[in-house]
Design a protein around this motif. Structure first.
Motif, short mmCIF file in Angstrom:
data_model
loop_
_atom_site.label_atom_id
_atom_site.label_comp_id
_atom_site.label_asym_id
_atom_site.label_seq_id
_atom_site.Cartn_x
_atom_site.Cartn_y
_atom_site.Cartn_z
N GLU A 1 0.84 -1.19 0.00
CA GLU A 1 0.00 0.00 0.00
C GLU A 1 0.88 1.24 0.00
O GLU A 1 1.97 1.24 0.56
CB GLU A 1 -0.95 0.02 1.19
CG GLU A 1 -0.28 0.12 2.55
CD GLU A 1 -1.27 0.29 3.70
OE1 GLU A 1 -2.47 0.08 3.49
OE2 GLU A 1 -0.81 0.63 4.81
N GLY B 1 1.19 5.46 0.74
CA GLY B 1 0.60 6.55 1.50
C GLY B 1 -0.40 6.05 2.52
O GLY B 1 -0.10 5.19 3.34
N SER B 2 -1.61 6.59 2.46
CA SER B 2 -2.66 6.15 3.39
C SER B 2 -3.15 4.75 3.08
O SER B 2 -3.77 4.10 3.91
CB SER B 2 -3.85 7.13 3.34
OG SER B 2 -3.47 8.39 3.84
N ASN C 1 -6.48 2.72 4.21
CA ASN C 1 -7.20 3.67 5.05
C ASN C 1 -7.86 4.78 4.24
O ASN C 1 -8.79 5.44 4.70
CB ASN C 1 -6.26 4.30 6.09
CG ASN C 1 -5.96 3.34 7.23
OD1 ASN C 1 -6.77 2.49 7.56
ND2 ASN C 1 -4.78 3.47 7.82
N ALA C 2 -7.38 4.99 3.00
CA ALA C 2 -8.00 5.99 2.14
C ALA C 2 -9.45 5.63 1.83
O ALA C 2 -10.29 6.51 1.62
CB ALA C 2 -7.21 6.12 0.84
N SER D 1 -11.71 7.24 4.31
CA SER D 1 -11.62 8.68 4.43
C SER D 1 -12.61 9.37 3.49
O SER D 1 -13.43 8.75 2.84
CB SER D 1 -10.18 9.13 4.12
OG SER D 1 -10.00 10.49 4.41
N LYS E 1 -10.44 15.16 3.16
CA LYS E 1 -9.38 14.78 4.09
C LYS E 1 -8.23 14.06 3.38
O LYS E 1 -7.07 14.20 3.76
CB LYS E 1 -9.93 13.90 5.19
CG LYS E 1 -10.90 14.61 6.13
CD LYS E 1 -11.41 13.67 7.20
CE LYS E 1 -12.38 14.38 8.14
NZ LYS E 1 -12.91 13.46 9.19
N ASN E 2 -8.57 13.29 2.37
CA ASN E 2 -7.55 12.46 1.71
C ASN E 2 -6.75 13.24 0.67
O ASN E 2 -5.59 12.90 0.40
CB ASN E 2 -8.21 11.24 1.05
CG ASN E 2 -7.19 10.24 0.56
OD1 ASN E 2 -6.48 9.62 1.35
ND2 ASN E 2 -7.10 10.09 -0.75
N ASP F 1 -4.31 15.81 -0.98
CA ASP F 1 -3.14 16.54 -0.51
C ASP F 1 -3.16 17.94 -1.12
O ASP F 1 -3.01 18.10 -2.33
CB ASP F 1 -1.85 15.81 -0.91
CG ASP F 1 -1.76 14.43 -0.31
OD1 ASP F 1 -2.06 14.28 0.89
OD2 ASP F 1 -1.39 13.48 -1.03
N SER G 1 0.12 17.68 3.03
CA SER G 1 0.01 16.32 3.58
C SER G 1 0.54 15.37 2.52
O SER G 1 0.91 15.80 1.41
CB SER G 1 -1.45 15.99 3.95
OG SER G 1 -2.30 16.14 2.82
N HIS H 1 -1.00 11.94 1.83
CA HIS H 1 -1.83 10.74 1.81
C HIS H 1 -1.59 9.91 0.55
O HIS H 1 -1.78 8.69 0.56
CB HIS H 1 -3.31 11.13 1.90
CG HIS H 1 -3.67 11.83 3.17
ND1 HIS H 1 -3.61 11.21 4.39
CD2 HIS H 1 -4.07 13.11 3.41
CE1 HIS H 1 -3.97 12.06 5.35
NE2 HIS H 1 -4.25 13.22 4.78
N GLY I 1 1.23 9.29 -0.78
CA GLY I 1 2.49 8.54 -0.70
C GLY I 1 3.50 8.97 -1.74
O GLY I 1 4.39 8.19 -2.11
#
Length: 373
Positions: free
Chosen positions: A251, A253-254, A257-258, A261, A265-266, A268, A282, A284, A286
């Motif tokens: 996986e 970044g996030s 978990n993305a 979300s 929020k997810n 960047d 941010s 997220h 990756g």
């Protein structure tokens, strides 16, 4: 007559390409690296430093097989520098005990590729798994040392480490990069490292094994590397990492978990910093957007399954179709994760170099810098 092309699957890369060969209990393991530019400083000591990180027999959490894994460069290097021609390297096997595997010739080990190899080839090298053995990664690490040397000259660093073993996870507040090489389980958090070794001791007493997660961070990667469709940077990294035996998931970044979300929020958000450079608030994603690097850190995690060879009783079948129960004995790692860390680094570096080379033709300005007088 239609031409039939047979691809053995032992070659990886496009412009920076590696071809590995050899078996776990054959005479040796080797690799040919093609596409390395001339003029790169390279010697056996540089490569050996990386091979020592995955070498077996270094502590009780690794296989007892004693191999020094001494590398020999056979071609492509002259007077300490690469010549631009194929670089061939070999590591000879010196501590094979093939007799340890003679009893498994007629049955299939749970979790191993024994059954699938027989189905594919109708024949298999049962001594340690042959090409499916983790020992094949010796060749990848040797090639990865060259790739990392190229990246270092471009200011790009690849750093992998053990994020978790079983349910023991590192605390980033306690992490120090230097601890990765001193921890017996390659953890940057020594408190978590101690807890992880206690868990491993318990699993070993139970004749069982443990899995974990490797995290990898790439710093200094410029924006704009990767292709938008079939040669995406994350897709190619995924293929490289999933080609390592025992890796069962990846996986960026996030990651998964993305899915939990929201877009607000997810996503960047972009900003221009006081130096006039594009930054993200941010990461997220990756470090990769649309299959192309965005200039921030590339972060991914790889899930590693527990070692398949365990002394605990397991059910399986013989080649003739008989149901039996087996216990696997011999020299096996109780956990794969620590020795796989440098393999993840190596395959990441190889992929990045290949994609950097491919990107050199993406813009006319790049070509003119090389050829216009």
């Amino acid at each position: 007559m239609k031409e039939v092309i047979v691809i053995s699957g032992s070659i990886y890369g496009n412009l920076f390409r590696i071809s590995t060969w050899g078996e776990s209990h054959g005479k040796g393991i080797g690799v040919v690296v093609d596409g390395c530019p001339s003029g790169l400083q390279l010697n056996e000591e540089m490569i050996q430093a990386y091979l020592n990180r995955r070498r077996p027999g270094q502590n009780k959490y690794a296989t007892e097989r004693q191999e020094k894994d001494l590398v020999e460069i056979l071609s492509g290097v002259f007077e300490g520098k690469t010549t631009g021609t194929p670089i061939s390297m070999v590591v000879m096997n010196t501590n094979q005990r093939s007799v340890d595997y003679s009893d498994i010739a007629n049955y299939y080990r749970p979790g191993h590729a024994d059954y699938t190899f027989d189905e594919k080839y109708g024949f298999r090298d049962y001594r340690g798994g042959g090409r499916s053995s983790g020992r094949e990664t010796t060749a990848r690490v040797a090639a990865g040392a060259i790739a990392k040397s190229i990246l270092s000259q471009l200011g790009i660093e690849v750093c992998a480490y053990t994020k978790s073993i079983g349910d023991i996870t590192i605390d980033y507040k306690n992490c120090n990069k230097e601890n990765i090489l001193t921890s017996p389980v390659a953890m940057p958090d020594l408190t978590a490292s101690l807890l992880a070794t206690e868990l491993l001791e318990k699993r070993m007493e139970e004749s069982d094994s443990t899995g974990g997660v490797i995290e990898c961070i790439v710093t200094g990667m410029p924006a704009g590397i990767g292709e938008p469709v079939f040669e995406k940077l994350d897709a190619n990294l995924g293929k490289a990492i999933l080609s390592i035996g025992a890796i069962k998931g990846i996986e960026f970044g996030s990651g998964f978990n993305a899915a939990l979300s929201s877009g607000s929020k997810n996503n960047d958000n972009f900003q221009i910093n006081e130096d006039g450079k594009v930054i993200k608030l941010s990461n997220h994603a990756g470090g990769i957007l649309g299959g192309i690097s965005d200039g921030s850190e590339i972060i991914f995690r790889a899930a590693v399954k527990p070692t398949s060879s365990i002394a605990k009783a397991q059910k399986t079948i013989t080649k003739t179709g008989e149901n039996i129960e087996v216990s696997i004995h011999g020299r096996h790692d109780p956990i794969i994760v620590p020795r796989a860390v440098v393999v993840v680094e190596s395959m990441t570096a190889i992929t990045l170099v290949d994609m950097l080379f491919m990107n050199m033709t993406a813009q006319m300005d790049h070509i003119k810098k090389i050829y216009k007088k």
